[in-house]
Design a protein around this motif. Structure first.
Motif, short mmCIF file in Angstrom:
data_model
loop_
_atom_site.label_atom_id
_atom_site.label_comp_id
_atom_site.label_asym_id
_atom_site.label_seq_id
_atom_site.Cartn_x
_atom_site.Cartn_y
_atom_site.Cartn_z
N SER A 178 -33.94 24.04 27.80
CA SER A 178 -35.01 23.21 27.24
C SER A 178 -34.44 21.94 26.61
CB SER A 178 -35.81 23.99 26.20
OG SER A 178 -35.04 24.25 25.03
N HIS A 179 -33.20 22.00 26.13
CA HIS A 179 -32.58 20.82 25.54
C HIS A 179 -32.36 19.73 26.59
CE1 HIS A 179 -32.14 23.02 21.89
NE2 HIS A 179 -31.22 23.84 22.35
N VAL A 182 -35.86 18.14 27.32
CA VAL A 182 -36.28 17.27 26.23
C VAL A 182 -35.44 15.99 26.20
CG1 VAL A 182 -36.34 17.04 23.72
CG2 VAL A 182 -37.22 19.11 24.79
N GLN A 186 -37.11 12.29 26.47
CA GLN A 186 -36.98 11.37 25.35
C GLN A 186 -36.21 10.11 25.73
OE1 GLN A 186 -35.44 13.86 22.07
NE2 GLN A 186 -37.35 13.40 21.02
N TYR A 318 -43.85 18.10 27.14
CA TYR A 318 -43.50 17.23 26.03
C TYR A 318 -44.68 16.36 25.64
CZ TYR A 318 -40.40 14.67 22.97
OH TYR A 318 -39.81 14.15 21.86
N ARG A 321 -46.87 18.43 23.49
CA ARG A 321 -46.29 18.55 22.16
C ARG A 321 -46.58 17.32 21.31
NH1 ARG A 321 -39.80 19.31 21.04
NH2 ARG A 321 -39.68 17.55 19.63
#
Length: 328
Positions: A178-179, A182, A186, A318, A321
Motif C-alpha cells: 500500500s505504501h 500511495v 501522491q 486514494y 480517502r
C-alpha cells in the motif's frame, strides 16, 4: 535520545516584520526527507519554520472542517484549537490566533497566517514557511490562500520510501504494497498540481542529491526562495531538536544529524526482489517521470495492463480517502 516539545520565544517589543505573503512550503511523500529539509531551512538566520502543526491541512484546506469553522463561533473554534495536540507544539496561545475574528465570519486562512507570523516574530526572522508532507495533496488550496507562496517538493527513490515507511512507527503496520500505491498517487498528483498551480514558484529537489551535495542543493533552494545561502543550514541539528517532539523521535531522530550519506542504500539489502519489482512497476511517476533507474526491465504489455489496473484502483482508493477527509 529524546527531544522536548518545542516552545516559541516570546514576542519582542519591536516585533519583526514578517513576509507572510511569500511563505516557503516544504512537502513530499511521507519519508522523503521533508523533516530534514525543514530543519535545514529553519537553521537559516532569516527563515523560520514552526513544528508540524497540520493547521493548514485541518482547518484551511479540509473543506468540511473549513465550512464548520467559518460559520461557527469563536469560542467553539478556540475549544477546538485548545484540544489540538499538534498545534500545541508551536506553543502559541490560541487566543492570539483568533484575535479579531467574529462569530460566523472566521477566516481559517487568516488564522493560519497569524500562526506563521507569530512563530517567525518569536524567532526574530523575516521569512516564514511551513512543512507538512500532506500539503502535497492540497497544492491547489495552498495556491488560492497564498498566490505568491513558494513550494519546495522533495522527491525520493520510491524503493527507499517504501522501505522507510515499512519501519516507521506511524506506518509500519500497514501492508507494504500500500505504501507503493500511495507514493505513486501522491507524487503524481503533487507534481501535476505543483506545476499547474505554482509555475516557476514550484521547485523539485531530490533527497539523494541533498545527501550527496547538500551545499549545492541548498544554494538552489535559497535562490528559489530569494534568500542568500548561509552555511548555518549545514549545521541543522539544533533546529531539528526544536522542531521534533518526543513522540516523533523514533522516526525523525535521523534529522538530528550528521547527514547519513548512505541512508538510501538500506533498501537494497532489506527489500525482497518481488517487493522491488512491484515498486518499480507501480511507481511510474518516479521512474518514468522523475528519472529514477529501475533494477529490472519495465513490465511487458500483459503484466503492464494488470499493474495499470492496480494503479487505477489505488488512485480511486486514494481519491475516496481524500473525499472522506474533506468532509470530516
Amino acid at each position: 535520545m529524546s527531544a522536548s516539545a518545542p516552545t516559541v520565544a516570546p514576542l519582542r517589543p519591536e516585533a519583526t516584520a514578517v513576509d507572510v505573503a511569500r511563505p516557503i512550503f516544504v512537502c513530499g511523500v511521507g519519508r522523503s526527507g521533508t523533516s530534514l529539509l525543514q530543519a535545514m531551512l529553519a537553521a537559516h538566520p532569516e527563515i523560520a519554520l514552526p513544528p508540524e502543526t497540520h493547521l493548514f491541512r485541518r482547518y484551511v484546506a479540509a473543506h468540511g472542517t473549513r465550512r464548520r469553522v467559518t460559520h461557527g463561533t469563536v469560542d467553539s473554534f478556540l475549544r477546538t484549537l485548545a484540544g489540538d495536540a499538534d498545534l500545541a507544539r508551536a506553543g502559541i496561545p490560541s487566543e492570539s490566533l483568533v484575535a479579531g475574528e467574529h462569530d460566523g465570519e472566521i477566516d481559517p486562512a487568516r488564522v493560519y497566517r497569524r500562526l506563521l507570523e507569530r512563530w517567525a516574530q518569536g524567532e526574530g526572522k523575516p521569512r516564514v514557511g511551513d512543512k507538512d508532507p500532506r500539503i502535497l495533496d492540497m497544492l491547489s488550496d495552498l495556491a488560492t490562500a497564498f498566490p505568491s507562496g513558494l513550494v519546495v517538493h522533495i522527491v525520493r527513490d520510491p524503493r527507499a520510501v517504501v522501505h522507510s515507511r515499512m519501519n516507521a512507527a506511524w506506518s509500519k503496520d500497514r501492508p507494504w504494497w500500500s505504501h507503493a500505491i500511495v507514493a505513486e498517487e501522491q507524487l503524481r498528483r503533487g507534481r501535476r498540481l505543483g506545476r499547474a498551480c505554482f509555475g516557476e514558484r514550484y521547485l523539485e529537489v531530490r533527497y539523494e542529491e541533498l545527501l550527496a551535495r547538500p551545499r549545492e542543493v541548498l544554494e538552489t533552494i535559497c535562490a528559489h526562495v530569494d534568500v542568500p545561502f548561509d552555511a548555518a543550514m549545514l549545521d541543522f541539528g539544533g533546529s531539528a531538536r526544536r522542531l521534533v517532539s518526543d513522540d516523533e523521535v523514533s522516526w525523525k531522530k535521523e534529522t538530528f544529524g550528521p547527514l547519513l550519506t548512505d541512508n538510501d542504500a538500506k533498501w537494497r539489502g532489506e527489500l525482497e526482489p518481488q517487493q522491488v519489482a512491484f515498486i518499480e512497476a507501480v511507481c511510474v511517476e518516479a521512474f518514468d517521470g522523475v528519472g529514477y533507474e529501475r533494477l529490472g526491465a519495465a513490465p511487458g504489455p500483459v503484466r503492464g495492463a494488470c499493474l495499470a489496473a492496480v494503479r487505477a484502483s489505488g488512485r480511486a482508493a486514494y481519491a475516496v480517502r481524500r473525499w472522506r477527509e474533506a468532509r470530516r
